[in-house]
Motif scaffolding. Structure first.
Motif, PDB file in Angstrom:
ATOM      1  N   PRO A 170       0.789  -1.242   0.000  1.00 56.25           N
ATOM      2  CA  PRO A 170       0.000   0.000   0.000  1.00 56.25           C
ATOM      3  C   PRO A 170       0.821   1.291   0.000  1.00 56.25           C
ATOM      4  N   MET A 171       1.817   1.333  -0.833  1.00 60.76           N
ATOM      5  CA  MET A 171       2.571   2.550  -1.134  1.00 60.76           C
ATOM      6  C   MET A 171       3.352   2.267  -2.406  1.00 60.76           C
ATOM      7  N   ARG A 172       3.688   3.286  -3.134  1.00 59.82           N
ATOM      8  CA  ARG A 172       4.419   3.073  -4.381  1.00 59.82           C
ATOM      9  C   ARG A 172       5.910   3.070  -4.109  1.00 59.82           C
ATOM     10  N   SER A 173       6.566   1.987  -4.503  1.00 57.63           N
ATOM     11  CA  SER A 173       8.017   1.891  -4.422  1.00 57.63           C
ATOM     12  C   SER A 173       8.567   1.774  -5.838  1.00 57.63           C
ATOM     13  N   ARG A 174       9.841   1.536  -5.953  1.00 59.07           N
ATOM     14  CA  ARG A 174      10.461   1.508  -7.277  1.00 59.07           C
ATOM     15  C   ARG A 174       9.903   0.392  -8.150  1.00 59.07           C
ATOM     16  N   HIS A 175       9.662  -0.768  -7.577  1.00 53.85           N
ATOM     17  CA  HIS A 175       9.290  -1.935  -8.376  1.00 53.85           C
ATOM     18  C   HIS A 175       7.845  -2.385  -8.188  1.00 53.85           C
ATOM     19  N   GLY A 177       3.813  -1.822  -5.725  1.00 54.54           N
ATOM     20  CA  GLY A 177       3.002  -1.024  -4.814  1.00 54.54           C
ATOM     21  C   GLY A 177       2.004  -0.127  -5.525  1.00 54.54           C
ATOM     22  N   ILE A 178       0.984   0.295  -4.768  1.00 59.05           N
ATOM     23  CA  ILE A 178      -0.040   1.208  -5.252  1.00 59.05           C
ATOM     24  C   ILE A 178      -0.121   2.374  -4.282  1.00 59.05           C
ATOM     25  N   ALA A 179       0.088   3.571  -4.776  1.00 61.27           N
ATOM     26  CA  ALA A 179       0.072   4.756  -3.919  1.00 61.27           C
ATOM     27  C   ALA A 179      -1.308   4.965  -3.306  1.00 61.27           C
ATOM     28  N   ASN A 180      -1.306   5.340  -2.025  1.00 60.40           N
ATOM     29  CA  ASN A 180      -2.529   5.735  -1.313  1.00 60.40           C
ATOM     30  C   ASN A 180      -3.542   4.610  -1.132  1.00 60.40           C
ATOM     31  N   TRP A 181      -3.109   3.371  -1.277  1.00 59.46           N
ATOM     32  CA  TRP A 181      -4.013   2.247  -1.003  1.00 59.46           C
ATOM     33  C   TRP A 181      -4.283   2.173   0.499  1.00 59.46           C
ATOM     34  N   ARG A 182      -5.410   1.592   0.882  1.00 51.68           N
ATOM     35  CA  ARG A 182      -5.743   1.426   2.298  1.00 51.68           C
ATOM     36  C   ARG A 182      -4.630   0.669   3.027  1.00 51.68           C
ATOM     37  N   LEU A 183      -4.288   1.140   4.207  1.00 52.85           N
ATOM     38  CA  LEU A 183      -3.263   0.485   5.020  1.00 52.85           C
ATOM     39  C   LEU A 183      -3.825  -0.648   5.855  1.00 52.85           C
ATOM     40  N   GLU A 184      -5.076  -0.537   6.260  1.00 54.42           N
ATOM     41  CA  GLU A 184      -5.685  -1.495   7.182  1.00 54.42           C
ATOM     42  C   GLU A 184      -6.335  -2.649   6.414  1.00 54.42           C
ATOM     43  N   PRO A 185      -6.577  -3.781   7.064  1.00 51.45           N
ATOM     44  CA  PRO A 185      -7.339  -4.848   6.412  1.00 51.45           C
ATOM     45  C   PRO A 185      -8.703  -4.339   5.955  1.00 51.45           C
ATOM     46  N   HIS A 186      -9.118  -4.772   4.763  1.00 53.88           N
ATOM     47  CA  HIS A 186     -10.371  -4.309   4.185  1.00 53.88           C
ATOM     48  C   HIS A 186     -10.848  -5.338   3.175  1.00 53.88           C
ATOM     49  N   TYR A 187     -12.029  -5.129   2.649  1.00 55.79           N
ATOM     50  CA  TYR A 187     -12.590  -6.057   1.671  1.00 55.79           C
ATOM     51  C   TYR A 187     -12.509  -5.481   0.262  1.00 55.79           C
ATOM     52  N   LEU A 196     -13.254 -10.368  -1.128  1.00 54.11           N
ATOM     53  CA  LEU A 196     -11.927 -10.886  -0.813  1.00 54.11           C
ATOM     54  C   LEU A 196     -11.358 -10.031   0.305  1.00 54.11           C
ATOM     55  N   LEU A 197     -10.899 -10.656   1.380  1.00 55.38           N
ATOM     56  CA  LEU A 197     -10.271  -9.904   2.462  1.00 55.38           C
ATOM     57  C   LEU A 197      -8.838  -9.563   2.056  1.00 55.38           C
ATOM     58  N   GLU A 198      -8.542  -8.277   1.956  1.00 56.03           N
ATOM     59  CA  GLU A 198      -7.199  -7.810   1.604  1.00 56.03           C
ATOM     60  C   GLU A 198      -6.479  -7.393   2.879  1.00 56.03           C
ATOM     61  N   VAL A 199      -5.292  -7.960   3.110  1.00 57.02           N
ATOM     62  CA  VAL A 199      -4.534  -7.712   4.338  1.00 57.02           C
ATOM     63  C   VAL A 199      -3.140  -7.212   3.952  1.00 57.02           C
ATOM     64  N   PRO A 200      -2.932  -5.897   3.916  1.00 60.90           N
ATOM     65  CA  PRO A 200      -1.621  -5.363   3.527  1.00 60.90           C
ATOM     66  C   PRO A 200      -0.545  -5.644   4.572  1.00 60.90           C
ATOM     67  N   THR A 209       3.813  10.830   4.730  1.00 59.52           N
ATOM     68  CA  THR A 209       4.845   9.869   4.346  1.00 59.52           C
ATOM     69  C   THR A 209       4.470   8.473   4.792  1.00 59.52           C
ATOM     70  N   ARG A 210       4.788   7.505   3.964  1.00 55.23           N
ATOM     71  CA  ARG A 210       4.606   6.106   4.333  1.00 55.23           C
ATOM     72  C   ARG A 210       5.972   5.422   4.334  1.00 55.23           C
ATOM     73  N   LEU A 211       6.251   4.675   5.406  1.00 53.50           N
ATOM     74  CA  LEU A 211       7.540   4.015   5.566  1.00 53.50           C
ATOM     75  C   LEU A 211       7.330   2.506   5.668  1.00 53.50           C
ATOM     76  N   PRO A 212       7.948   1.736   4.777  1.00 54.20           N
ATOM     77  CA  PRO A 212       7.777   0.285   4.810  1.00 54.20           C
ATOM     78  C   PRO A 212       8.626  -0.358   5.899  1.00 54.20           C
TER      79      PRO A 212
END
Length: 302
Positions: A170-175, A177-187, A196-200, A209-212
């Motif tokens: 849930p963030m865009r990196s060099r290779h 990721g998707i920018a601004n995607w939900r950080l928390e588990p969601h459907y 589908l339960l999505e669990v980032p 800022t988002r830090l992996p």
């Protein structure tokens, strides 16, 4: 339950909030320790190379650390690994760990058309289930290769029989990721009311800022105290910490066996491997980790 649309050309997906809360019982695992089981050379350099015994030896290294720390983990196994070493997969189940699916060939999903992707996912699920002797419900794409341009892959995941996904970074990196995607588990809501339960994996939000801090190479290069701060911040925000790693990261000497691989690549891939095992051991001791689906259950997500 609120819903929203996330659009990628030419496809859009609809997401919905999931209701969950941190477990009140301290005996329950709050965070998930997961392993993407693959062989470094085959997964990173040559998709057609054979799976080698290295993957078995490296998984054994992980198991020793987990046993030492009293933690059961979840192993997202590549289909080719399951085909080549089925006893490795069945032994994970026998020892109380969880087995889920990590694709079949390790080719990126975004490089596949619909027919190729369905074949990839069906082969992946069958080979892992055959080796494990149990059904699998969760999937993680090789190299987080569900991107903004191939979100349609989520529909095929559901059609093939997966119920949980952990493929979207849930963030865009060099290779990836998707920018601004939900950080928390969601459907993810797909056709005919299926979901589908999505669990980032673990991403620490610091304002804009988002830090992996999710694992893999980030565990090797980021300062340990920064990772720990990220874990605490994610937990305080009301989310489970989902981390991942790979078997080869527990072997500091492995890259020395690939003399034909360019020195620069061996250097970049080797940074931090010498301290990786000790770092993981400390994190497993400092934070309550467990199996992926056990954590989801503890948070009320299953």
């Amino acid at each position: 339950m609120s819903t929203s649309y996330l659009r990628s050309s030419p496809h859009s997906v609809r997401t919905a909030e999931a209701s969950f809360a941190a477990p009140s019982d301290p005996a329950l695992p709050r965070n998930a320790f997961t392993v993407d089981v693959e062989d470094w050379y085959q997964s990173c350099l040559d998709y057609d190379a054979p799976i080698t015994e290295r993957v078995v030896r490296n998984v054994d290294r992980i198991l020793s650390v987990l046993d030492e720390c009293g933690v059961k983990g979840s192993f997202f196994v590549q289909g080719k690994v399951a085909e080549t070493f089925p006893k490795l997969v069945s032994s994970l189940v026998a020892e109380g760990h969880e087995v889920q699916c990590h694709g079949y060939s390790h080719r990126p999903l975004f490089a596949m058309n619909g027919r190729e992707l369905r074949d990839e996912l069906e082969r992946a699920k069958k080979t892992v289930e055959d080796a494990a002797g149990a059904s699998v419900m969760a999937f993680r794409a090789q190299d987080f290769s569900i991107l903004a341009g191939n979100l349609w892959a989520l529909e095929i995941l559901v059609e093939v029989g997966f119920e949980i996904d952990s493929s979207i970074f849930p963030m865009r990196s060099r290779h990836y990721g998707i920018a601004n995607w939900r950080l928390e588990p969601h459907y993810i809501l797909v056709n005919e009311g299926a979901r589908l339960l999505e669990v980032p994996v673990a991403i620490w939000s610091l304002g804009w800022t988002r830090l992996p801090v999710a694992g893999g190479g980030y565990f090797r290069v980021l300062p340990r105290r920064l990772i720990e701060r990220g874990f605490r911040a994610i937990s305080a925000s009301g989310r489970p910490v989902i981390v991942y790693c790979h078997p080869y990261e527990f072997n500091a000497e492995e890259l020395g066996e690939y003399r034909h691989v360019p020195r620069q690549l061996r250097f970049s891939q080797g940074i931090g491997r010498g301290s990786f095992t000790d770092r993981v051991r400390r994190l497993l001791t400092e934070f309550p980790f467990g199996r992926f689906t056990d954590v989801l259950t503890a948070w009320g997500l299953r």
